[in-house]
Design an enzyme around this catalytic site. Structure first.
Site, PDB file in Angstrom:
ATOM      1  N   PHE A   1      -1.164  -0.866  -4.299  1.00 13.09           N
ATOM      2  CA  PHE A   1      -2.150   0.207  -4.395  1.00 13.09           C
ATOM      3  C   PHE A   1      -1.464   1.565  -4.267  1.00 13.09           C
ATOM      4  O   PHE A   1      -0.730   1.800  -3.313  1.00 13.09           O
ATOM      5  CB  PHE A   1      -3.192   0.087  -3.276  1.00 13.09           C
ATOM      6  CG  PHE A   1      -4.046  -1.152  -3.342  1.00 13.09           C
ATOM      7  CD1 PHE A   1      -5.140  -1.216  -4.199  1.00 13.09           C
ATOM      8  CD2 PHE A   1      -3.767  -2.251  -2.537  1.00 13.09           C
ATOM      9  CE1 PHE A   1      -5.941  -2.347  -4.250  1.00 13.09           C
ATOM     10  CE2 PHE A   1      -4.567  -3.386  -2.572  1.00 13.09           C
ATOM     11  CZ  PHE A   1      -5.650  -3.436  -3.435  1.00 13.09           C
TER      12      PHE A   1
ATOM     13  N   PHE B   1       0.834  -1.200   0.000  1.00 14.51           N
ATOM     14  CA  PHE B   1       0.000   0.000   0.000  1.00 14.51           C
ATOM     15  C   PHE B   1       0.870   1.252   0.000  1.00 14.51           C
ATOM     16  O   PHE B   1       1.862   1.315   0.738  1.00 14.51           O
ATOM     17  CB  PHE B   1      -0.868   0.072   1.261  1.00 14.51           C
ATOM     18  CG  PHE B   1      -1.833  -1.055   1.466  1.00 14.51           C
ATOM     19  CD1 PHE B   1      -3.153  -0.947   1.038  1.00 14.51           C
ATOM     20  CD2 PHE B   1      -1.440  -2.219   2.121  1.00 14.51           C
ATOM     21  CE1 PHE B   1      -4.061  -1.970   1.252  1.00 14.51           C
ATOM     22  CE2 PHE B   1      -2.340  -3.253   2.345  1.00 14.51           C
ATOM     23  CZ  PHE B   1      -3.656  -3.130   1.900  1.00 14.51           C
ATOM     24  N   ASP B   2       0.478   2.238  -0.784  1.00 13.01           N
ATOM     25  CA  ASP B   2       0.955   3.595  -0.554  1.00 13.01           C
ATOM     26  C   ASP B   2       0.237   4.119   0.698  1.00 13.01           C
ATOM     27  O   ASP B   2      -0.747   3.526   1.151  1.00 13.01           O
ATOM     28  CB  ASP B   2       0.639   4.459  -1.779  1.00 13.01           C
ATOM     29  CG  ASP B   2       1.071   5.907  -1.611  1.00 13.01           C
ATOM     30  OD1 ASP B   2       2.086   6.144  -0.942  1.00 13.01           O
ATOM     31  OD2 ASP B   2       0.379   6.784  -2.150  1.00 13.01           O
ATOM     32  N   GLY B   3       0.701   5.237   1.230  1.00 11.24           N
ATOM     33  CA  GLY B   3       0.087   5.758   2.448  1.00 11.24           C
ATOM     34  C   GLY B   3      -0.978   6.807   2.197  1.00 11.24           C
ATOM     35  O   GLY B   3      -2.177   6.532   2.256  1.00 11.24           O
TER      36      GLY B   3
END
Length: 358
Positions: free
Chosen positions: A326, A209-211
């Protein structure tokens, strides 16, 4: 017609509790019927207990040629082509290996918790016509996928059905439908195929995941885009102890965490088939503390956190080899693709105003 005859009273309004009770009764009746059947195949879990992942046919399978026929020759030729080739097995699409990994997790859960229904339920959610269903079923059975629930809407948008299916995550190759789902409050992403063939783990689901604007809201991203990097660092340090608001994929990370804890409870932490990664362009020293404290305040664990301080994400992702990554920015999606990562674009937040690619 007017008259003096008696009129039937209007039907009473069904309350939400009544609808839920009726749904429970319907489910109990269906479950009783299927429980009477003898089968070795695992049955789909009850929707209220499942983590439902809805996948479009173009995300699950490679339908590039079929889509070209549809766009150039129309729906009738498209349906005719699909029926003529219904015994030709479709090749895997960008979400295929992710789905395979979800089903591996399900297998491990069933070994440890044979009567527990808290596991993944894969739903094929497509606007295809029912006449195309035979080829999809043949391909699903060929690969041994356990996908029992189909929603085929015959050209209509399937987005309205996502809520009815209690969808936790929706993956599609159609960016318009993904944006529609995001607006409806459903965690969604547009799938992109990697430009290189890589080998993915078949024993561990890996999700990266991106943040900002993915797990978290885009509040900090807005400051970065509109006021610059220095103001962003200042803001994050001033608000280090204030948790970030949740983003569109926070719920799915939470779902993964719940399943991880089920393995930990069986002393399977070191052999857990789920591993999560935070891959963010943030700098650790300047803006990383707020991220980690936010996750802690939510009671969520992430297995690996990689703060890249603006460096490209592609090389790191090539090392991780996630089944899905993502991110809210197409710049990072394209960089990941080039090095063999299957990426999913989350069209959420202020970054969408700055997109230069599609």
């Amino acid at each position: 017609m007017s008259g003096t005859g008696s009129q039937e009273p209007p039907p009473s309004r069904t309350t939400e509790e009544d609808r839920q009770l009726e749904a429970e009764q319907d489910w109990a009746a269906a479950k009783a019927f299927y429980d009477s059947l003898v089968t070795q195949r695992p049955r789909p879990p009850k929707p209220q207990n499942a983590i439902t992942v809805a996948v479009s046919s173009r995300a699950l399978f490679n339908l590039v040629e079929e889509q070209r026929i549809y766009e150039e020759q129309g729906v009738e030729k498209y349906v005719e082509y699909q029926q003529k080739n219904e015994n030709d097995i479709l090749k895997p699409g960008p979400a295929f290996y992710f789905v395979k990994a979800l089903e591996h997790v399900n297998g491990r859960l069933l070994e440890l918790y044979p009567d527990d229904e808290e596991r993944f339920d894969i739903v094929l959610m497509t606007n295809n016509h029912a006449q195309v269903g035979v080829r999809l079923i043949n391909s699903i059975n060929h690969y041994g996928l356990t996908i029992e629930r189909f929603c085929m809407t015959g050209g209509e948008s399937p987005i309205g059905y996502l809520t009815a299916y209690l969808t936790n995550l929706y993956l599609s190759a159609d960016s318009d439908k993904v944006q529609e789902a995001i607006k409806a409050g459903i965690a969604s992403a547009t799938m992109f195929t990697a430009n290189k063939d890589v080998v993915y783990s078949d024993t561990q689901l890996r999700v990266a995941f991106d943040g900002d604007a993915v797990i978290f809201s885009d509040e900090s991203e807005q400051i970065f885009k509109e006021q610059g990097l220095d103001r962003f660092f200042e803001h994050e340090q001033l608000n280090e102890n204030k948790p970030l608001a949740q983003g569109p994929l926070k719920g799915f990370l939470e779902d993964l965490g719940k399943l991880q804890k089920k393995f930990y409870a069986k002393n399977e932490r070191l052999n857990c088939p789920i591993r999560t990664y935070l891959v963010t362009a943030r700098s650790a020293a300047s803006s990383g503390a707020r991220v980690l404290k936010t996750l802690r305040s939510w009671g969520l664990e992430i297995d690996e956190a990689l703060f890249l301080a603006g460096a490209p994400k592609g090389p790191i992702l090539a090392k991780i080899r996630p089944h899905i990554f993502f991110d809210d920015q197409m710049f990072h999606i394209e960089g990941a693709q080039k090095l063999g990562t299957i990426a999913a674009h989350v069209p959420y937040g202020i970054a969408q105003k700055y997109q230069k690619s599609a």
